[in-house]
Design a protein around this motif. Structure first.
Motif, PDB file in Angstrom:
ATOM      1  N   GLU A  78       0.851  -1.159  -0.106  1.00  0.00           N
ATOM      2  CA  GLU A  78      -0.143   0.042  -0.022  1.00  0.00           C
ATOM      3  C   GLU A  78       0.974   1.188  -0.111  1.00  0.00           C
ATOM      4  OE1 GLU A  78      -2.298   1.206   3.570  1.00  0.00           O
ATOM      5  OE2 GLU A  78      -3.897   0.537   2.138  1.00  0.00           O
ATOM      6  N   GLY A  79       0.546   2.175  -0.945  1.00  0.00           N
ATOM      7  CA  GLY A  79       1.301   3.457  -1.049  1.00  0.00           C
ATOM      8  C   GLY A  79       0.897   4.395   0.077  1.00  0.00           C
ATOM      9  N   ALA A  80      -0.208   4.510   0.072  1.00  0.00           N
ATOM     10  CA  ALA A  80      -0.680   5.747   1.083  1.00  0.00           C
ATOM     11  C   ALA A  80      -2.242   5.162   1.541  1.00  0.00           C
ATOM     12  CB  ALA A  80      -0.856   7.042   0.454  1.00  0.00           C
ATOM     13  N   SER A  81      -2.899   5.613   2.573  1.00  0.00           N
ATOM     14  CA  SER A  81      -4.261   5.570   3.109  1.00  0.00           C
ATOM     15  C   SER A  81      -4.549   6.782   3.749  1.00  0.00           C
ATOM     16  CB  SER A  81      -4.233   4.266   3.846  1.00  0.00           C
ATOM     17  OG  SER A  81      -3.512   4.287   5.148  1.00  0.00           O
ATOM     18  N   ASP A 107      -7.549  13.622   7.420  1.00  0.00           N
ATOM     19  CA  ASP A 107      -7.298  13.161   8.695  1.00  0.00           C
ATOM     20  C   ASP A 107      -6.955  11.447   8.639  1.00  0.00           C
ATOM     21  OD1 ASP A 107      -7.559  12.741  11.472  1.00  0.00           O
ATOM     22  OD2 ASP A 107      -9.592  11.983  11.214  1.00  0.00           O
ATOM     23  N   GLY A 108      -6.042  11.043   9.525  1.00  0.00           N
ATOM     24  CA  GLY A 108      -5.384   9.746   9.423  1.00  0.00           C
ATOM     25  C   GLY A 108      -4.572   9.320   8.071  1.00  0.00           C
ATOM     26  N   LEU A 109      -3.609  10.258   7.784  1.00  0.00           N
ATOM     27  CA  LEU A 109      -2.708   9.840   6.599  1.00  0.00           C
ATOM     28  C   LEU A 109      -1.664   9.076   7.061  1.00  0.00           C
ATOM     29  CD1 LEU A 109      -1.878  10.410   3.707  1.00  0.00           C
ATOM     30  CD2 LEU A 109      -0.487  12.450   4.563  1.00  0.00           C
ATOM     31  N   LYS A 110      -1.669   7.893   6.178  1.00  0.00           N
ATOM     32  CA  LYS A 110      -0.243   6.948   6.254  1.00  0.00           C
ATOM     33  C   LYS A 110       0.197   6.691   4.943  1.00  0.00           C
ATOM     34  CE  LYS A 110      -2.365   4.045   9.980  1.00  0.00           C
ATOM     35  NZ  LYS A 110      -3.119   2.674  10.302  1.00  0.00           N
ATOM     36  N   LEU A 111       1.468   7.102   4.807  1.00  0.00           N
ATOM     37  CA  LEU A 111       2.217   7.317   3.694  1.00  0.00           C
ATOM     38  C   LEU A 111       3.501   6.633   3.575  1.00  0.00           C
ATOM     39  CD1 LEU A 111       2.249   8.991   1.009  1.00  0.00           C
ATOM     40  CD2 LEU A 111       3.439  10.918   2.358  1.00  0.00           C
ATOM     41  N   ASN A 112       3.691   5.693   2.678  1.00  0.00           N
ATOM     42  CA  ASN A 112       4.799   4.680   2.445  1.00  0.00           C
ATOM     43  C   ASN A 112       5.997   5.599   1.514  1.00  0.00           C
ATOM     44  OD1 ASN A 112       6.577   2.699   2.412  1.00  0.00           O
ATOM     45  ND2 ASN A 112       5.482   1.464   1.162  1.00  0.00           N
ATOM     46  N   LEU A 121      12.792   8.535  -5.604  1.00  0.00           N
ATOM     47  CA  LEU A 121      12.208   8.574  -4.344  1.00  0.00           C
ATOM     48  C   LEU A 121      10.698   8.162  -4.536  1.00  0.00           C
ATOM     49  CD1 LEU A 121      12.471   9.427  -1.480  1.00  0.00           C
ATOM     50  CD2 LEU A 121      11.573  11.644  -1.847  1.00  0.00           C
ATOM     51  N   ASN A 122      10.067   7.236  -3.866  1.00  0.00           N
ATOM     52  CA  ASN A 122       8.877   6.797  -4.236  1.00  0.00           C
ATOM     53  C   ASN A 122       8.038   7.348  -2.944  1.00  0.00           C
ATOM     54  OD1 ASN A 122       6.672   5.195  -4.604  1.00  0.00           O
ATOM     55  ND2 ASN A 122       7.874   3.855  -5.822  1.00  0.00           N
ATOM     56  N   VAL A 123       6.965   8.139  -3.112  1.00  0.00           N
ATOM     57  CA  VAL A 123       6.079   8.720  -2.076  1.00  0.00           C
ATOM     58  C   VAL A 123       4.775   8.084  -2.348  1.00  0.00           C
ATOM     59  CG1 VAL A 123       5.319  10.563  -0.880  1.00  0.00           C
ATOM     60  CG2 VAL A 123       7.558  10.658  -1.776  1.00  0.00           C
ATOM     61  N   GLY A 124       4.169   7.275  -1.458  1.00  0.00           N
ATOM     62  CA  GLY A 124       2.934   6.837  -1.801  1.00  0.00           C
ATOM     63  C   GLY A 124       2.691   5.845  -2.855  1.00  0.00           C
ATOM     64  N   GLY A 125       3.748   5.463  -3.410  1.00  0.00           N
ATOM     65  CA  GLY A 125       3.659   4.590  -4.502  1.00  0.00           C
ATOM     66  C   GLY A 125       3.777   5.437  -5.795  1.00  0.00           C
ATOM     67  N   LEU A 126       3.944   6.889  -5.796  1.00  0.00           N
ATOM     68  CA  LEU A 126       4.247   7.572  -7.043  1.00  0.00           C
ATOM     69  C   LEU A 126       5.775   7.925  -6.836  1.00  0.00           C
ATOM     70  CD1 LEU A 126       1.324  10.057  -6.423  1.00  0.00           C
ATOM     71  CD2 LEU A 126       1.423   7.985  -7.717  1.00  0.00           C
ATOM     72  N   PRO A 127       6.461   7.647  -8.219  1.00  0.00           N
ATOM     73  CA  PRO A 127       8.020   8.290  -8.201  1.00  0.00           C
ATOM     74  C   PRO A 127       7.846   9.533  -8.394  1.00  0.00           C
ATOM     75  CG  PRO A 127       6.928   7.302 -10.435  1.00  0.00           C
ATOM     76  CD  PRO A 127       6.086   7.087  -9.348  1.00  0.00           C
ATOM     77  N   ILE A 128       8.809  10.124  -7.557  1.00  0.00           N
ATOM     78  CA  ILE A 128       9.198  11.838  -7.416  1.00  0.00           C
ATOM     79  C   ILE A 128      10.092  12.027  -8.222  1.00  0.00           C
ATOM     80  CG2 ILE A 128       9.458  13.658  -5.829  1.00  0.00           C
ATOM     81  CD1 ILE A 128       6.793  12.275  -5.607  1.00  0.00           C
ATOM     82  N   GLY A 129      11.242  11.534  -8.181  1.00  0.00           N
ATOM     83  CA  GLY A 129      12.403  12.037  -8.887  1.00  0.00           C
ATOM     84  C   GLY A 129      13.688  10.991  -9.154  1.00  0.00           C
TER      85      GLY A 129
END
Length: 135
Positions: A78-81, A107-112, A121-129
């Motif tokens: 899971e990338g984010a919830s 409210d209640g953000l969980k971020l991988n 970098l991978n934030v929430g399953g999304l490649p950033i750079g």
């Protein structure tokens, strides 16, 4: 004559309040029917599978769309919830089938967040750079 006029306006107010109550009672099932389309729109936009557990329209104290139990898949995990997201919207634009979001509350953000082997970098399953190539 004035007693009849007062009774008429009182009856009109009661009917108006009843109409608003019926509208509020029946609007959430209509809004809920848009949940799969909204999840698909988000999925297409961010290129990640997205699920939305529930959706409600809130009219008081502000006009807002409440999304519950949102999950974004990021590869194998899971990338984010998000437990709840509240999108303040312009109601008049919404009635014209335009979505204008004025504020977003989460409210209640969980971020991988992970760093890949190539340095990206991978934030929430999304490649950033990507890591810059060394010459």
């Amino acid at each position: 004559m004035s007693k009849k006029l007062i009774k008429f306006f009182l009856l009109l107010c009661v009917l108006g309040a009843l109409g608003v109550g019926i509208l509020l009672w029946n609007i959430n099932p209509i809004v809920e029917s848009f949940r799969p389309q909204l999840a698909q729109l988000i999925s297409d936009t961010i290129k990640q599978p997205t699920e939305i557990g529930g959706i409600n329209l809130k009219l008081f104290p502000t006009q807002a769309i409440e999304l519950k139990d949102i999950s974004l898949a990021g590869g194998s995990k899971e990338g984010a919830s998000i437990k709840k997201a509240l999108l303040d919207v312009n109601l008049m634009a919404l009635l014209k089938k335009n979505l204008e979001v004025t504020q977003v509350s989460v409210d209640g953000l969980k971020l991988n967040v992970t760093r890949e082997k190539d340095g990206s970098l991978n934030v929430g399953g999304l490649p950033i750079g990507k890591k810059k190539e060394e010459a």
